[in-house]
Design a protein around this motif. Sequence first.
Motif, PDB file in Angstrom:
ATOM      1  N   GLU A 167       4.903  -8.466   1.112  1.00 18.66           N
ATOM      2  CA  GLU A 167       3.758  -8.779   0.425  1.00 18.66           C
ATOM      3  C   GLU A 167       3.530  -7.985  -0.747  1.00 18.66           C
ATOM      4  O   GLU A 167       3.118  -8.344  -1.875  1.00 18.66           O
ATOM      5  CB  GLU A 167       2.641  -8.623   1.208  1.00 18.66           C
ATOM      6  N   ASN A 168       4.028  -6.730  -0.640  1.00 18.48           N
ATOM      7  CA  ASN A 168       3.892  -5.947  -1.918  1.00 18.48           C
ATOM      8  C   ASN A 168       4.942  -6.381  -2.980  1.00 18.48           C
ATOM      9  O   ASN A 168       4.460  -6.264  -4.062  1.00 18.48           O
ATOM     10  CB  ASN A 168       4.254  -4.343  -1.441  1.00 18.48           C
ATOM     11  N   THR A 195       7.165  -7.325   6.718  1.00 21.43           N
ATOM     12  CA  THR A 195       6.051  -8.362   6.061  1.00 21.43           C
ATOM     13  C   THR A 195       5.176  -7.510   5.147  1.00 21.43           C
ATOM     14  O   THR A 195       4.785  -8.474   4.058  1.00 21.43           O
ATOM     15  CB  THR A 195       5.055  -8.712   7.496  1.00 21.43           C
ATOM     16  N   VAL A 196       4.804  -6.521   5.620  1.00 18.80           N
ATOM     17  CA  VAL A 196       3.955  -5.626   4.296  1.00 18.80           C
ATOM     18  C   VAL A 196       4.965  -5.473   3.181  1.00 18.80           C
ATOM     19  O   VAL A 196       4.240  -5.742   2.077  1.00 18.80           O
ATOM     20  CB  VAL A 196       3.456  -4.278   4.860  1.00 18.80           C
ATOM     21  N   TYR A 198      -5.619   3.345   5.994  1.00 18.00           N
ATOM     22  CA  TYR A 198      -5.680   2.168   6.801  1.00 18.00           C
ATOM     23  C   TYR A 198      -6.803   1.496   6.723  1.00 18.00           C
ATOM     24  O   TYR A 198      -7.104   0.312   7.192  1.00 18.00           O
ATOM     25  CB  TYR A 198      -5.228   2.538   8.188  1.00 18.00           C
ATOM     26  N   LYS A 258      -0.151  -2.201  -0.687  1.00 27.41           N
ATOM     27  CA  LYS A 258      -0.878  -2.512   0.534  1.00 27.41           C
ATOM     28  C   LYS A 258      -0.295  -1.723   1.730  1.00 27.41           C
ATOM     29  O   LYS A 258       1.075  -1.572   1.826  1.00 27.41           O
ATOM     30  CB  LYS A 258      -0.750  -3.995   0.661  1.00 27.41           C
ATOM     31  N   VAL A 259      -1.228  -1.261   2.430  1.00 24.97           N
ATOM     32  CA  VAL A 259      -0.593  -0.473   3.904  1.00 24.97           C
ATOM     33  C   VAL A 259      -1.352  -1.159   4.987  1.00 24.97           C
ATOM     34  O   VAL A 259      -2.737  -1.367   4.770  1.00 24.97           O
ATOM     35  CB  VAL A 259      -0.839   1.099   3.531  1.00 24.97           C
ATOM     36  N   THR A 260      -0.935  -1.112   5.952  1.00 25.70           N
ATOM     37  CA  THR A 260      -1.355  -1.384   7.314  1.00 25.70           C
ATOM     38  C   THR A 260      -0.944  -0.311   8.406  1.00 25.70           C
ATOM     39  O   THR A 260       0.091   0.195   7.954  1.00 25.70           O
ATOM     40  CB  THR A 260      -0.966  -2.701   7.930  1.00 25.70           C
ATOM     41  N   GLY A 301      -6.951  -0.081   3.411  1.00 24.24           N
ATOM     42  CA  GLY A 301      -5.510  -1.136   3.069  1.00 24.24           C
ATOM     43  C   GLY A 301      -4.823  -0.937   1.881  1.00 24.24           C
ATOM     44  O   GLY A 301      -3.901  -1.518   1.443  1.00 24.24           O
ATOM     45  N   SER A 310       6.362   0.349   3.623  1.00 25.73           N
ATOM     46  CA  SER A 310       5.559  -0.730   2.770  1.00 25.73           C
ATOM     47  C   SER A 310       6.524  -0.932   1.556  1.00 25.73           C
ATOM     48  O   SER A 310       5.826  -1.810   0.810  1.00 25.73           O
ATOM     49  CB  SER A 310       4.532   0.328   2.137  1.00 25.73           C
TER      50      SER A 310
END
Length: 283
Positions: A154-155, A150-151, A72, A85-87, A75, A123
Amino acid sequence: MTLRQALGEAVRRLAAGGVERPRLEAEVLLGWACSLTRPRLLARLEEELAPAAAGRFWQAIDRRAAGYPLQYLTGHQEFMSLDFKVTPAVLIPRQDTEVVVEAVLERLDPCESYTIADCGTGSGAIALSLAHYLPRARVYATDISPAALTVAQENARKLGLAARVTLLQGDFLAPLRGLKLDALVANPPYIPTAALPGLPADVRSEPRLALDGGPDGLDAYRFLLPGAAGLLRPGGLLALEIGSDQGQAVKDLARAVGAYRNEQVLPDYAGRDRCFLAYRREE
Ligand SMILES: C[S@@+](CC[C@H](N)C(=O)[O-])C[C@H]1O[C@@H](n2cnc3c(N)ncnc32)[C@H](O)[C@@H]1O
């Protein structure tokens, strides 16, 4: 302070915080703070730590020492040799889950045009890996969490897979109504609710929605096993990640549905239950 001196101090703080691989993580975070790959960082250890990088670095080190996940902070997490990408909105993809993806890839033909679904995509780790390694497949991925989607979106874009992966918000299988699937894959939440407070601090930073499997951890399987039978074509493959002691229970639940054949449980790298597989029975 030089980068070498900063690393020494960071290793000390991380070790005091109980981080298992303090040297490796200090190097990763210093590389991240300085926007340098690890090899470049290690070649410049006598240079001074710039003030802007120092601010980011020490804040990250202190959060990591307090148990916040490394991924995290940076990211990023690698999964199936792809960069995700990770959040904090998504589970950090695990090596254990690669066992499930590998099991599916071993059973499918990369030349075929399959229709595949991943339920609870987070993700997008499973859905996007399958789309990457099965270049003719069409993949549908669901999640109840708009922030997770949303993540995943983006991935999908970053990995160049957005055209073949459709992300759908909703309860596990509901958005898939009307599809006939060749394979359905899921890594649902499977930790028993009472076990959540005892998880390590870094795992407790991950979304509860991704972890909480109800009183015995099996809530999602009670729902997914009968539901998936209605979506899979005859002979279609079901692959579910399961908890390390859930193999027999999930097999029993699947047999009670009566719609599957060849139920089996595969182990992870540590030899524990990790992947449940079955095929939709031909009528
Ligand atoms: C264990 S995580 C798996 C994430 C990702 N597939 C992976 O393997 O890294 C479970 C995911 O299921 C989602 N989820 C939980 N309950 C759900 C539900 N009722 N319907 C759809 N998704 C759900 C969570 O938001 C989370 O992203």
